[in-house]
Enzyme design. Structure first.
Site, short mmCIF file in Angstrom:
data_model
loop_
_atom_site.label_atom_id
_atom_site.label_comp_id
_atom_site.label_asym_id
_atom_site.label_seq_id
_atom_site.Cartn_x
_atom_site.Cartn_y
_atom_site.Cartn_z
N LYS A 25 0.90 -1.03 -0.02
CA LYS A 25 0.15 0.36 -0.06
C LYS A 25 1.41 1.24 0.23
CE LYS A 25 -4.02 1.76 2.62
NZ LYS A 25 -4.28 2.25 4.21
N LEU A 92 17.24 -3.81 2.76
CA LEU A 92 16.90 -5.40 3.13
C LEU A 92 17.40 -6.35 2.97
CD1 LEU A 92 13.41 -4.59 3.35
CD2 LEU A 92 13.87 -4.50 5.27
N TYR A 94 18.33 -9.69 0.42
CA TYR A 94 17.12 -10.18 -0.24
C TYR A 94 17.15 -11.91 0.09
CZ TYR A 94 15.82 -12.38 -4.73
OH TYR A 94 15.73 -13.46 -5.64
N ALA A 95 15.55 -11.89 -0.01
CA ALA A 95 15.09 -13.44 0.39
C ALA A 95 15.38 -14.70 -1.59
CB ALA A 95 13.82 -13.86 0.94
N ASP A 138 2.40 -10.02 14.17
CA ASP A 138 1.61 -10.33 12.19
C ASP A 138 2.77 -11.33 11.90
OD1 ASP A 138 1.43 -8.33 9.65
OD2 ASP A 138 0.12 -9.92 10.53
N ASP A 156 9.29 -7.73 8.01
CA ASP A 156 8.25 -7.26 8.21
C ASP A 156 8.06 -6.62 9.74
OD1 ASP A 156 4.73 -6.35 6.41
OD2 ASP A 156 6.56 -5.03 7.60
C1 LIG Z 1 5.61 -2.88 0.11
C2 LIG Z 1 6.57 -3.91 0.61
C3 LIG Z 1 5.96 -4.89 0.19
C4 LIG Z 1 5.73 -6.18 1.08
C5 LIG Z 1 5.68 -7.92 0.84
N1 LIG Z 1 7.06 -8.22 0.18
C6 LIG Z 1 9.27 -8.39 0.98
C7 LIG Z 1 9.79 -8.87 -0.70
C8 LIG Z 1 10.71 -9.13 -0.47
C9 LIG Z 1 12.38 -8.74 0.99
CL1 LIG Z 1 11.70 -7.51 1.37
C10 LIG Z 1 13.01 -9.39 0.32
N2 LIG Z 1 13.46 -10.22 -0.80
C11 LIG Z 1 12.51 -11.14 -1.34
N3 LIG Z 1 12.87 -11.91 -1.98
C12 LIG Z 1 11.49 -11.73 -2.98
C13 LIG Z 1 11.00 -12.43 -4.16
C14 LIG Z 1 11.85 -13.82 -4.76
N4 LIG Z 1 11.41 -14.38 -5.34
C15 LIG Z 1 12.20 -15.68 -6.14
N5 LIG Z 1 10.21 -14.37 -5.63
C16 LIG Z 1 10.01 -12.69 -4.86
C17 LIG Z 1 8.48 -12.16 -4.53
N6 LIG Z 1 10.57 -11.12 -2.29
C18 LIG Z 1 11.35 -10.72 -1.32
C19 LIG Z 1 8.85 -8.41 -1.57
N7 LIG Z 1 7.16 -7.85 -1.53
N8 LIG Z 1 6.60 -5.85 1.80
O1 LIG Z 1 6.54 -4.00 1.96
#
Ligand SMILES: Cc1cc(Cn2cc(-c3c(Cl)cnc4nc(-c5cn(C)nc5C)[nH]c34)cn2)no1
Length: 283
Positions: A25, A92, A94-95, A138, A156
């Site tokens: 949002k 942040l 990266y996952a 959460d 988050d």
């Molecule tokens: C604005 C807002 C959106 C979100 C939710 N959100 C978190 C991520 C995110 C973060 Cl913070 C860190 N690493 C990530 N890796 C992914 C990801 C990897 N793959 C293969 N697909 C995705 C999707 N997302 C990550 C994205 N959105 N929080 O605040």
């Protein structure tokens, strides 16, 4: 390059921006790479206008101050932050494998050994948070990300607070994870994370949250009276653990330390057992 990311004040020109990873949002999250080190991060970009309008500035400030201080393998790192005239940027970790929410949708549900490993790791992360007087508030699949070795990472901290707290929260998002005391707006403490650990355990094993219902009133009622049905494929030990977490009275919930000693955890997630890798083609 550990020490210089402490001294350095970052700016957008330090990063090459990649694809959007998620939209929220108040802004979006982008894949990004730090130009000098080629270190890959997730850059969360929030619009100051949106934040000021929605008076959630304190929430963003708290998310930053809390997440910057937390260092744990099962908590998404925040390396730093910066802002320009219009936006705030959170740097942040990266996952690599995305959200637990997506993985759960793809796999419908997980086997008991996999869930026990996730719950073990999440419990260790929550013990760490609670020791630092932080309650997350959460915990749900949307806020759990999956790292390089398929390990779970709590992300988050936008809703986390210092315990105890009775901050009224606008009930946005799913009610499924709310504890009875939060639903009733009572003062709540660490024990809300123990409750949501029980809700998560059920949802990962079954594929649906325990208090799922056709409308929010039914969900409220099921939560308040802890009305749960366990499918017959759930083992007795798993039911025993969830029965000790999903307890109305916060004081009577199983303390997190004891979760790690529960037979369902020690037998299914012995020390050293790692989460399985889920390859996309493996259906
Ligand atoms: C604005 C807002 C959106 C979100 C939710 N959100 C978190 C991520 C995110 C973060 Cl913070 C860190 N690493 C990530 N890796 C992914 C990801 C990897 N793959 C293969 N697909 C995705 C999707 N997302 C990550 C994205 N959105 N929080 O605040």
């Amino acid at each position: 390059a550990k020490n210089d990311d402490k001294k350095k004040s970052w700016s957008l020109s330090d990063f090459d921006l990649g694809r959007p990873l998620g939209k929220g949002k108040f802004g979006n999250v982008y894949l990004a790479r730090e130009k000098e080190s080629h270190y890959v991060v997730a850059l969360k970009v929030l619009f100051k206008s949106q934040i000021l309008d929605s008076e959630i500035e304190h929430q963003v400030r708290r998310e930053v101050e809390i997440q910057c201080r937390l260092r744990h393998p099962n908590i998404l790192r925040m390396y730093g932050y910066f802002h320009d005239e219009k936006r705030i940027y959170l740097i942040l970790e990266y996952a690599k494998h995305g959200s637990m929410y997506k993985l759960l949708k793809e796999r419908e549900r997980f086997d008991e050994k996999t869930v026990a490993i996730y719950i073990r790791d999440l419990t260790k992360a929550l013990v760490y948070c609670h020791a630092k007087k932080v309650i997350h508030r959460d915990i749900k699949p949307e806020n759990l990300l999956i790292g390089h070795n398929w390990e779970l990472k709590i992300a988050d901290f936008g809703w986390s607070v210092h315990s105890p707290s009775s901050r009224r929260m606008t009930l946005c998002g799913t009610l499924d994870y709310l504890s009875p005391e939060m639903i009733e707006g009572k003062p709540h403490n660490y024990a809300v994370d123990i409750w949501s650990l029980g809700v998560l355990c059920y949802e990962l094993l079954v594929g649906l949250p325990p208090f799922d219902a056709k409308d929010s009133h039914q969900t409220y009622r099921k939560i308040r009276y802890v009305i749960i049905k366990y499918p017959d494929f759930i083992s007795e030990k798993a039911k025993d653990l969830m029965g000790k977490l999903l307890v109305i009275n916060p004081e009577q919930r199983l303390p997190l330390i004891n979760v790690l000693q529960h037979p369902w955890i020690t037998e299914n997630a012995p020390e050293g057992a790692q989460p399985p890798a889920f390859n996309p083609e493996q259906k």
